[in-house]
Design a protein around this motif. Structure first.
Motif, mmCIF file in Angstrom:
data_model
loop_
_atom_site.group_PDB
_atom_site.id
_atom_site.type_symbol
_atom_site.label_atom_id
_atom_site.label_comp_id
_atom_site.label_asym_id
_atom_site.label_seq_id
_atom_site.Cartn_x
_atom_site.Cartn_y
_atom_site.Cartn_z
ATOM 1 N N LEU A 160 0.806 -1.226 0.000
ATOM 2 C CA LEU A 160 0.000 0.000 0.000
ATOM 3 C C LEU A 160 0.836 1.271 0.000
ATOM 4 C CD1 LEU A 160 -2.715 -1.178 2.537
ATOM 5 C CD2 LEU A 160 -2.857 -1.133 0.050
ATOM 6 N N GLY A 161 2.133 1.140 0.090
ATOM 7 C CA GLY A 161 3.005 2.304 0.054
ATOM 8 C C GLY A 161 4.014 2.266 1.191
ATOM 9 N N PRO A 162 4.858 3.291 1.261
ATOM 10 C CA PRO A 162 5.928 3.294 2.254
ATOM 11 C C PRO A 162 5.441 3.406 3.694
ATOM 12 C CG PRO A 162 5.888 5.364 1.063
ATOM 13 C CD PRO A 162 4.906 4.450 0.385
ATOM 14 N N GLY A 163 4.226 3.848 3.920
ATOM 15 C CA GLY A 163 3.685 3.989 5.271
ATOM 16 C C GLY A 163 3.057 2.726 5.818
ATOM 17 N N TRP A 164 3.214 1.612 5.099
ATOM 18 C CA TRP A 164 2.591 0.350 5.495
ATOM 19 C C TRP A 164 3.640 -0.748 5.557
ATOM 20 C CZ3 TRP A 164 -2.697 -0.066 6.457
ATOM 21 C CH2 TRP A 164 -3.449 1.066 6.163
ATOM 22 N N GLU A 165 3.442 -1.712 6.482
ATOM 23 C CA GLU A 165 4.314 -2.873 6.575
ATOM 24 C C GLU A 165 3.464 -4.133 6.597
ATOM 25 O OE1 GLU A 165 6.502 -2.270 10.156
ATOM 26 O OE2 GLU A 165 4.765 -2.500 11.448
ATOM 27 N N ARG A 166 4.017 -5.206 6.050
ATOM 28 C CA ARG A 166 3.274 -6.468 6.009
ATOM 29 C C ARG A 166 3.135 -7.003 7.427
ATOM 30 N NH1 ARG A 166 5.402 -11.214 2.261
ATOM 31 N NH2 ARG A 166 5.411 -9.504 0.798
ATOM 32 N N ALA A 167 1.907 -7.326 7.831
ATOM 33 C CA ALA A 167 1.642 -7.779 9.189
ATOM 34 C C ALA A 167 1.421 -9.287 9.257
ATOM 35 C CB ALA A 167 0.423 -7.052 9.760
ATOM 36 N N ALA A 168 0.744 -9.873 8.262
ATOM 37 C CA ALA A 168 0.440 -11.300 8.289
ATOM 38 C C ALA A 168 0.109 -11.783 6.884
ATOM 39 C CB ALA A 168 -0.744 -11.570 9.220
ATOM 40 N N GLY A 169 0.121 -13.088 6.720
ATOM 41 C CA GLY A 169 -0.247 -13.655 5.437
ATOM 42 C C GLY A 169 0.750 -14.698 5.010
ATOM 43 N N PRO A 170 0.537 -15.288 3.879
ATOM 44 C CA PRO A 170 -0.445 -14.999 2.839
ATOM 45 C C PRO A 170 -1.814 -15.631 3.127
ATOM 46 C CG PRO A 170 0.976 -16.770 2.117
ATOM 47 C CD PRO A 170 1.489 -16.323 3.466
ATOM 48 N N TYR A 171 -2.837 -15.001 2.559
ATOM 49 C CA TYR A 171 -4.217 -15.450 2.682
ATOM 50 C C TYR A 171 -4.774 -15.779 1.303
ATOM 51 C CZ TYR A 171 -4.111 -13.475 7.395
ATOM 52 O OH TYR A 171 -3.800 -13.197 8.697
ATOM 53 N N ARG A 172 -5.838 -16.601 1.280
ATOM 54 C CA ARG A 172 -6.504 -16.974 0.030
ATOM 55 C C ARG A 172 -7.625 -16.021 -0.351
ATOM 56 N NH1 ARG A 172 -8.992 -22.412 0.619
ATOM 57 N NH2 ARG A 172 -8.799 -22.065 2.830
ATOM 58 N N ASP A 173 -8.136 -15.243 0.622
ATOM 59 C CA ASP A 173 -9.326 -14.437 0.366
ATOM 60 C C ASP A 173 -9.070 -12.956 0.638
ATOM 61 O OD1 ASP A 173 -9.089 -15.077 3.132
ATOM 62 O OD2 ASP A 173 -11.107 -14.307 3.431
ATOM 63 N N SER A 174 -9.944 -12.116 0.108
ATOM 64 C CA SER A 174 -9.786 -10.663 0.200
ATOM 65 C C SER A 174 -10.135 -10.100 1.574
ATOM 66 C CB SER A 174 -10.640 -9.973 -0.862
ATOM 67 O OG SER A 174 -12.012 -10.261 -0.649
ATOM 68 N N ARG A 175 -10.610 -10.933 2.474
ATOM 69 C CA ARG A 175 -10.883 -10.483 3.839
ATOM 70 C C ARG A 175 -9.738 -10.856 4.785
ATOM 71 N NH1 ARG A 175 -17.209 -11.821 5.058
ATOM 72 N NH2 ARG A 175 -18.061 -10.637 3.329
ATOM 73 N N CYS A 176 -8.718 -11.520 4.245
ATOM 74 C CA CYS A 176 -7.568 -11.992 5.037
ATOM 75 C C CYS A 176 -8.036 -12.857 6.198
ATOM 76 C CB CYS A 176 -6.722 -10.810 5.514
ATOM 77 S SG CYS A 176 -5.795 -10.015 4.193
ATOM 78 N N GLU A 177 -8.868 -13.843 5.884
ATOM 79 C CA GLU A 177 -9.384 -14.761 6.902
ATOM 80 C C GLU A 177 -8.861 -16.191 6.706
ATOM 81 O OE1 GLU A 177 -13.665 -12.612 7.771
ATOM 82 O OE2 GLU A 177 -13.611 -14.321 6.408
ATOM 83 N N LYS A 178 -8.647 -16.618 5.468
ATOM 84 C CA LYS A 178 -8.267 -17.998 5.177
ATOM 85 C C LYS A 178 -6.777 -18.055 4.826
ATOM 86 C CE LYS A 178 -12.857 -18.826 3.344
ATOM 87 N NZ LYS A 178 -13.646 -19.031 2.133
ATOM 88 N N LEU A 179 -5.962 -18.463 5.808
ATOM 89 C CA LEU A 179 -4.521 -18.565 5.593
ATOM 90 C C LEU A 179 -4.192 -19.627 4.555
ATOM 91 C CD1 LEU A 179 -3.003 -18.299 9.165
ATOM 92 C CD2 LEU A 179 -2.415 -16.884 7.203
ATOM 93 N N ILE A 180 -3.150 -19.391 3.792
ATOM 94 C CA ILE A 180 -2.623 -20.397 2.875
ATOM 95 C C ILE A 180 -1.651 -21.242 3.688
ATOM 96 C CG2 ILE A 180 -1.201 -20.824 0.848
ATOM 97 C CD1 ILE A 180 -2.260 -18.204 -0.315
ATOM 98 N N VAL A 181 -1.920 -22.544 3.750
ATOM 99 C CA VAL A 181 -1.093 -23.449 4.534
ATOM 100 C C VAL A 181 -0.004 -24.013 3.640
ATOM 101 C CG1 VAL A 181 -1.096 -25.536 5.949
ATOM 102 C CG2 VAL A 181 -3.082 -24.014 5.969
ATOM 103 N N ALA A 182 1.263 -23.871 4.077
ATOM 104 C CA ALA A 182 2.385 -24.409 3.303
ATOM 105 C C ALA A 182 2.411 -25.923 3.426
ATOM 106 C CB ALA A 182 3.695 -23.829 3.819
ATOM 107 N N LYS A 183 2.718 -26.595 2.330
ATOM 108 C CA LYS A 183 2.749 -28.058 2.326
ATOM 109 C C LYS A 183 4.142 -28.557 2.581
ATOM 110 C CE LYS A 183 -1.136 -28.525 -0.758
ATOM 111 N NZ LYS A 183 -1.633 -29.026 -1.999
#
Length: 67
Positions: A44-67
């Motif tokens: 989103l720009g320099p004022g933002w940092e990644r907090a969590a993820g990756p997710y499968r959905d646009s609500r950031c509710e369903k985590l992608i599980v690494a195999k």
């Protein structure tokens, strides 16, 4: 006629390749200014940092599980 057949085969291969592509993952981003959270596929720009993820959905509710 051979040129048309060759172009048709290339177009068909391109369609198959794009159908197999996976969507980009979503990430939760935290504002450095006030801690507000947002969900986005791209930074989103320099004022933002990644907090969590990756997710499968646009609500950031369903985590992608690494195999």
């Amino acid at each position: 006629m051979k040129t048309f057949a060759r172009l048709s085969a290339l177009a068909f291969a391109a369609v198959l390749a794009s159908a197999a592509a996976k969507p980009a993952p979503w990430y939760q981003w935290r504002s450095k200014a006030d801690g507000q959270l947002a969900c986005s596929q791209t930074p989103l720009g320099p004022g933002w940092e990644r907090a969590a993820g990756p997710y499968r959905d646009s609500r950031c509710e369903k985590l992608i599980v690494a195999k």
